[in-house]
Design an enzyme around this catalytic site. Structure first.
Site, PDB file in Angstrom:
ATOM      1  N   GLY A  46       0.388  -1.221   0.086  1.00 50.57           N
ATOM      2  CA  GLY A  46      -0.200   0.245   0.120  1.00 50.57           C
ATOM      3  C   GLY A  46       1.255   1.144   0.168  1.00 50.57           C
ATOM      4  N   GLN A  51       3.120  10.004   0.846  1.00 51.14           N
ATOM      5  CA  GLN A  51       4.449   9.162   1.676  1.00 51.14           C
ATOM      6  C   GLN A  51       5.302   9.765  -0.355  1.00 51.14           C
ATOM      7  OE1 GLN A  51       1.951   4.973   2.016  1.00 51.14           O
ATOM      8  NE2 GLN A  51       4.346   5.445   3.168  1.00 51.14           N
ATOM      9  N   CYS A  97       5.942  -0.181   7.251  1.00 54.37           N
ATOM     10  CA  CYS A  97       5.760   0.850   6.431  1.00 54.37           C
ATOM     11  C   CYS A  97       6.648   1.623   5.232  1.00 54.37           C
ATOM     12  CB  CYS A  97       5.162   2.845   7.250  1.00 54.37           C
ATOM     13  SG  CYS A  97       4.738   3.950   6.382  1.00 54.37           S
ATOM     14  N   LEU A  98       6.748   2.251   4.488  1.00 53.08           N
ATOM     15  CA  LEU A  98       7.573   1.774   3.462  1.00 53.08           C
ATOM     16  C   LEU A  98       8.021   3.761   3.647  1.00 53.08           C
ATOM     17  CD1 LEU A  98       6.141   1.041   0.266  1.00 53.08           C
ATOM     18  CD2 LEU A  98       7.676   0.259   1.171  1.00 53.08           C
ATOM     19  N   HIS A 139      -4.298   1.522   7.520  1.00 51.38           N
ATOM     20  CA  HIS A 139      -2.431   1.715   7.520  1.00 51.38           C
ATOM     21  C   HIS A 139      -2.643   3.062   6.452  1.00 51.38           C
ATOM     22  CE1 HIS A 139       1.239   1.233   8.310  1.00 51.38           C
ATOM     23  NE2 HIS A 139       1.210   2.216   7.309  1.00 51.38           N
ATOM     24  N   GLU A 140      -3.138   2.630   5.244  1.00 50.87           N
ATOM     25  CA  GLU A 140      -3.246   4.109   4.873  1.00 50.87           C
ATOM     26  C   GLU A 140      -4.209   4.728   4.277  1.00 50.87           C
ATOM     27  OE1 GLU A 140      -0.570   3.491   2.696  1.00 50.87           O
ATOM     28  OE2 GLU A 140      -0.276   1.730   3.322  1.00 50.87           O
ATOM     29  N   HIS A 143      -2.401   7.767   6.953  1.00 48.89           N
ATOM     30  CA  HIS A 143      -1.731   8.662   6.325  1.00 48.89           C
ATOM     31  C   HIS A 143      -1.457   9.778   5.646  1.00 48.89           C
ATOM     32  CE1 HIS A 143       2.198   6.627   5.858  1.00 48.89           C
ATOM     33  NE2 HIS A 143       1.692   5.296   5.995  1.00 48.89           N
TER      34      HIS A 143
HETATM   35 ZN    ZN Z   1       3.006   3.851   5.823  1.00 51.62          ZN
END
Ligand code: ZN
Length: 169
Positions: A46, A51, A97-98, A139-140, A143
């Protein structure tokens, strides 16, 4: 194809509230395409627009079929202005998380969700998600409001660094 730079924890853009998308124009479609390429390249399941430094309410999610060996079908969504309509149940699970590479922690999430969002055709869609895909979506969506998974960890002792295989000598 254009890969976008993923910004990391500490960048103030990850802590801002993203703006609603009014109309789906070519720049939005291009962003969706580039975000998807960036997510698959990372690789991740995701990615949210903040991000990549874009403060718009867009997320892209891709989970291959049977990701958690649970027989779930493939999930492949790009969601604009997503909102949780209904959330039920509570489950614990480890997330990463990226934007916080190589860290994980245990996060409580709703087990089942109903979401509404706009798709890339500008149409309203409604999704019912259960299990791992519901976790990824929560989670997304976080953000988009400047929330990171580490904020949601209740037992901070579960936050751990994952050894990076590339660093092994
Ligand atoms: Zn994340």
């Amino acid at each position: 194809m254009a890969l976008l730079d993923i910004i990391l924890e500490g960048d103030p853009r990850l802590r801002q509230r993203a703006s609603r998308i009014r109309t789906v124009d070519p720049s939005i479609r291009r962003l969706a395409h580039d975000m998807r390429e960036t997510m698959l390249d990372a690789p991740g399941v995701g990615l949210a627009a903040p991000q990549v430094g874009i403060l718009l309410r867009m997320v892209t999610i891709y989970l291959p079929a049977d990701f958690e060996k649970d027989g779930e079908p493939e999930h492949d969504y790009t969601l604009l202005n997503p909102e949780i309509v209904k959330a039920e149940g509570r489950v614990m699970g480890y997330e990463g998380c990226l934007s916080i590479p190589n860290w994980t922690g245990e996060v409580p999430r709703a087990k089942r969700l109903t979401l509404k969002a706009m798709d890339l055709e500008g149409k309203q869609v409604r999704l019912k998600l259960d299990g791992w895909i519901a976790r990824v979506a929560q989670h997304e969506l976080d953000h988009l409001d400047g929330i990171l998974f580490i904020d949601r960890v209740e037992d901070k002792s579960t936050i751990q660094e994952i050894p990076d295989e590339d660093d092994e000598e």
